[in-house]
Design an enzyme around this catalytic site. Structure first.
Site, PDB file in Angstrom:
ATOM      1  CE  LYS A 174      -1.517   3.140   2.823  1.00 28.91           C
ATOM      2  NZ  LYS A 174      -1.615   4.196   1.960  1.00 28.91           N
ATOM      3  N   GLY A 227       7.156   5.808   7.789  1.00 30.14           N
ATOM      4  CA  GLY A 227       6.153   6.931   8.004  1.00 30.14           C
ATOM      5  C   GLY A 227       6.758   7.424   9.274  1.00 30.14           C
ATOM      6  CB  SER A 228       4.653  10.262  10.627  1.00 28.26           C
ATOM      7  OG  SER A 228       3.227   9.385  10.981  1.00 28.26           O
ATOM      8  CB  VAL A 231       1.317   6.687  11.221  1.00 32.49           C
ATOM      9  CG1 VAL A 231       0.587   5.410  10.503  1.00 32.49           C
ATOM     10  CG2 VAL A 231       0.393   8.129  10.725  1.00 32.49           C
ATOM     11  N   GLY A 232       3.214   5.336  13.109  1.00 32.26           N
ATOM     12  CA  GLY A 232       4.171   4.090  13.757  1.00 32.26           C
ATOM     13  C   GLY A 232       3.598   3.588  14.983  1.00 32.26           C
ATOM     14  CD  GLU A 249      13.893   1.445   9.317  1.00 36.63           C
ATOM     15  OE1 GLU A 249      14.507   2.728   9.619  1.00 36.63           O
ATOM     16  OE2 GLU A 249      14.297   0.548   9.582  1.00 36.63           O
ATOM     17  CB  CYS A 283      13.421   9.972   7.660  1.00 35.18           C
ATOM     18  SG  CYS A 283      14.205   9.174   6.372  1.00 35.18           S
ATOM     19  CD  GLU A 385       9.846  13.782  11.047  1.00 32.22           C
ATOM     20  OE1 GLU A 385       8.627  13.274  11.290  1.00 32.22           O
ATOM     21  OE2 GLU A 385      10.723  13.245  10.205  1.00 32.22           O
TER      22      GLU A 385
HETATM   23  P1  NAD Z   1       2.682   9.105   7.449  1.00 33.07           P
HETATM   24  O1  NAD Z   1       2.927   8.337   8.560  1.00 33.07           O
HETATM   25  O2  NAD Z   1       1.609  10.036   7.094  1.00 33.07           O
HETATM   26  O3  NAD Z   1       2.029   7.994   6.332  1.00 33.07           O
HETATM   27  C1  NAD Z   1       2.960   6.900   5.943  1.00 33.07           C
HETATM   28  C2  NAD Z   1       2.088   5.784   5.283  1.00 33.07           C
HETATM   29  O4  NAD Z   1       1.160   5.118   6.315  1.00 33.07           O
HETATM   30  C3  NAD Z   1       1.066   6.136   4.063  1.00 33.07           C
HETATM   31  O5  NAD Z   1       1.173   5.344   3.179  1.00 33.07           O
HETATM   32  C4  NAD Z   1      -0.246   6.224   4.842  1.00 33.07           C
HETATM   33  O6  NAD Z   1      -1.304   6.235   3.875  1.00 33.07           O
HETATM   34  C5  NAD Z   1      -0.146   5.235   5.928  1.00 33.07           C
HETATM   35  N1  NAD Z   1      -1.138   5.447   6.880  1.00 33.07           N
HETATM   36  C6  NAD Z   1      -1.394   6.390   7.575  1.00 33.07           C
HETATM   37  N2  NAD Z   1      -2.381   6.230   8.577  1.00 33.07           N
HETATM   38  C7  NAD Z   1      -2.456   4.754   8.823  1.00 33.07           C
HETATM   39  C8  NAD Z   1      -3.097   3.930   9.514  1.00 33.07           C
HETATM   40  N3  NAD Z   1      -3.643   4.293  10.444  1.00 33.07           N
HETATM   41  N4  NAD Z   1      -2.982   2.603   9.351  1.00 33.07           N
HETATM   42  C9  NAD Z   1      -2.177   1.881   8.135  1.00 33.07           C
HETATM   43  N5  NAD Z   1      -1.410   2.951   7.403  1.00 33.07           N
HETATM   44  C10 NAD Z   1      -1.607   4.397   7.650  1.00 33.07           C
HETATM   45  O7  NAD Z   1       4.074   9.450   6.667  1.00 33.07           O
HETATM   46  P2  NAD Z   1       4.151  10.402   5.662  1.00 33.07           P
HETATM   47  O8  NAD Z   1       3.782  11.657   5.667  1.00 33.07           O
HETATM   48  O9  NAD Z   1       3.837   9.641   4.063  1.00 33.07           O
HETATM   49  O10 NAD Z   1       5.980  10.141   5.536  1.00 33.07           O
HETATM   50  C11 NAD Z   1       6.688  11.446   6.167  1.00 33.07           C
HETATM   51  C12 NAD Z   1       7.092  10.662   7.338  1.00 33.07           C
HETATM   52  O11 NAD Z   1       7.941   9.383   6.944  1.00 33.07           O
HETATM   53  C13 NAD Z   1       8.151  11.428   8.286  1.00 33.07           C
HETATM   54  O12 NAD Z   1       7.897  11.382   9.728  1.00 33.07           O
HETATM   55  C14 NAD Z   1       9.197  10.726   7.523  1.00 33.07           C
HETATM   56  O13 NAD Z   1      10.461  11.144   8.708  1.00 33.07           O
HETATM   57  C15 NAD Z   1       9.145   9.497   7.767  1.00 33.07           C
HETATM   58  N6  NAD Z   1      10.167   8.779   7.054  1.00 33.07           N
HETATM   59  C16 NAD Z   1      11.046   7.956   7.361  1.00 33.07           C
HETATM   60  C17 NAD Z   1      12.029   7.089   7.070  1.00 33.07           C
HETATM   61  C18 NAD Z   1      12.754   6.047   7.669  1.00 33.07           C
HETATM   62  O14 NAD Z   1      13.501   5.513   6.995  1.00 33.07           O
HETATM   63  N7  NAD Z   1      13.044   6.247   9.158  1.00 33.07           N
HETATM   64  C19 NAD Z   1      12.175   7.578   5.698  1.00 33.07           C
HETATM   65  C20 NAD Z   1      11.329   8.056   5.114  1.00 33.07           C
HETATM   66  C21 NAD Z   1      10.361   8.853   5.617  1.00 33.07           C
END
Ligand code: NAD
Length: 497
Positions: A174, A227-228, A231-232, A249, A283, A385
């Protein structure tokens, strides 16, 4: 305009919902890149079914044979690198130099996975009993849910999907709703490379529908998420209830230290690239600059002068250095943090802080390079962040204070120190609390064959990249082979001559 479909069980199919969403260019929102299905849990159900069925076959394919398919995908990505990089710039805004790098990371990761297909080593160890072997092997796990962000639309899915399938798992992918077109291209390449039906499935849609359905699905053995941190945390809670293996991550708040003996020209290039590359939406972006007081005024002036010259615009123009933010919500968030910064005790906005003026910026989510000085570690702009081109600058009196400021965040992804003093560099490597440390290089620039990830709120202890990603996507099996011809009881029978 291109209409895309989900890819389930080797077929491009419509979502059961019939709903759609648009994917627009953040540098020119009049341009629609494509229309995508807004799927739901029922689509996920079909994809998991297909992936489960495929797993029975795929896990039996010899790993080097799986490797050949992955190598083919690497070659196809290489052939289509420029085309995909251009699509990525249109889809998410970062400049061509960076989108080419993003695709290259996918290529490198696929070639590394191909190499791993002739290794994927297990361990063995001597047994405590005679005439007995003790050894281990890695085994695939089943169907994985792959959930990715938009800022590395090829690299991040590649970090996950190539090792997952090489190891013998099948996946339901996804991607973020801001970058579905790049995700679709990656899946098309996997299809063309010969990945059998059902091994890789893609379901487009929101986190709350498609993402949640993956987290809750009982037949999914693991979730690989980037992701963030917010959400993580949710993912860990929901998928944790099903005892899935969860690899997270997450966010970062990365610092670059500039000591009094640093090569300031080098440190300048580092911080400009680290803070404003990808419009600060990495990130690993440098969002905190920690300068020794002896060079503070001089270096800060250098940074401000150079940042003023950054050319903002559409990333397809090779002379542009910084593209737009990803979407309206992200720009609103950056604006909000600028207001927070302005109101924080003593912090001073010394550059940017606004939308750039001019006709060429009217249809994109552009924002100026922004710098706050006089920041202290307790401020929100120092801790949270922002994910935009906003740099917070700190003045420190000593090496010890620099390390303390760098470590004073809840994140722990990347870090950097510029110094010519070997002893200080080595001490920094020891004392910095982060998954990645750069010496005389910016906080960004990871290489795919080394472990990638962070500590504290940046993750939950896993490392993608290199050989360590295979720890995520495999399960260990321990095997004892007793050829003594009698019952030997470990810990109870003792060896006698
Ligand atoms: P996000 O957390 O908003 O979304 C990431 C993904 O999760 C998307 O596909 C989103 O649709 C999905 N998602 C959102 N809510 C969800 C839920 N309740 N259940 C399951 N899936 C869900 O992040 P973003 O805005 O897409 O990306 C930016 C973030 O990602 C920043 O915090 C950045 O630091 C982080 N990031 C981390 C790394 C790493 O390797 N550590 C790399 C790149 C980005």
């Amino acid at each position: 305009m291109k209409e895309y479909k989900n890819y389930i069980g080797g077929k491009w199919v419509d979502s059961v919902t019939g709903r759609k969403f648009e994917d627009r260019n953040p540098a020119n929102w009049d341009e629609v890149i494509g229309i995508f299905p807004k799927s739901n849990a029922e689509d996920v159900e079909k994809a998991v079914e297909a992936a489960k069925k495929a797993y029975k076959y795929w896990k039996k394919v010899p790993v080097p044979k799986r490797g050949e398919i992955v190598r083919k995908a690497a070659e196809l990505l290489l052939e289509r690198k420029e085309e995909i990089a251009r699509l990525m710039t249109r889809e998410m805004g970062k400049i061509l130099k960076e989108t080419r790098g993003d695709v290259q990371e996918g290529i490198d990761t696929a070639f590394y996975a191909f190499g791993e297909s002739r290794r994927l080593f297990g361990w063995n160890a001597p047994s405590e009993l005679p005439d007995k072997y003790a050894l281990t092997m890695r085994q695939p796990m089943g169907v994985w849910g792959i959930i990715t962000p938009w800022n590395f639309p090829i690299a991040i899915p590649s970090w996950k999907i190539f090792p997952a399938i090489l190891a013998g798992n099948t996946v339901v992918f996804k991607p973020a709703t801001d970058t579905p077109a790049c995700a679709a291209e990656l899946v098309k390449i996997l299809e063309e490379a010969g990945v059998p039906e059902g091994v890789v499935n893609i379901v487009f849609g929101s986190g709350s529908e498609v993402g949640m359905a993956l987290l809750e699905h009982p037949d999914i053995v693991g979730i690989s998420f980037t992701g963030s941190s917010d959400v993580g945390r949710k993912i860990a809670e929901i998928a944790g209830r099903g005892l899935k293996k969860i690899s997270l991550e997450l966010g970062g708040k990365n610092g670059q230290i500039v000591m009094d003996d640093a090569d300031l020209e080098l440190a300048l290039e580092g911080v400009i690239w680290g803070a404003f590359g990808t419009t600060g939406q990495r990130c690993t972006a440098t969002s905190r600059l920690i300068i020794h007081e002896a060079v503070y005024d001089k270096f800060l002036e250098m940074v401000v002068e150079r940042a003023k010259q950054i050319k903002i615009g559409n990333g397809l123009d090779e002379t542009v250095e910084m593209g737009p933010l990803i979407n309206e919500a992200q720009r609103e968030k950056v604006k909000m943090y600028v207001e927070i910064g302005k109101n924080e005790d003593k912090a001073r906005l010394i550059l940017g802080g606004d939308v750039p003026k001019g006709e060429e910026y009217e249809k994109g989510w552009f924002f100026q390079p922004t710098i706050f000085d006089n920041v202290n570690p307790s401020m929100r702009i120092a801790q949270e962040e922002i994910f935009g081109p906003v740099l917070s600058v700190f003045k420190v009196k000593s090496f010890e204070e620099a390390i303390e400021v760098l470590n004073s965040t809840n994140y722990g992804l990347s870090s950097s120190i510029y110094t010519r003093d070997l002893n200080k560099a080595m001490k920094a490597i020891e004392e910095i609390e982060a998954g990645i440390v750069y010496v005389n290089a910016p906080t960004i620039g990871a290489e795919c064959h080394l472990p990638f990830g962070g500590i504290k709120n940046t993750g939950n202890g896993h490392r993608e990249g290199g050989w360590t990603v295979y720890e995520i996507f495999t399960e260990w099996k321990t095997i004892y082979i007793d050829f003594s011809g009698k019952l030997q009881k470990a810990q109870i029978d003792t060896w006698e001559e």
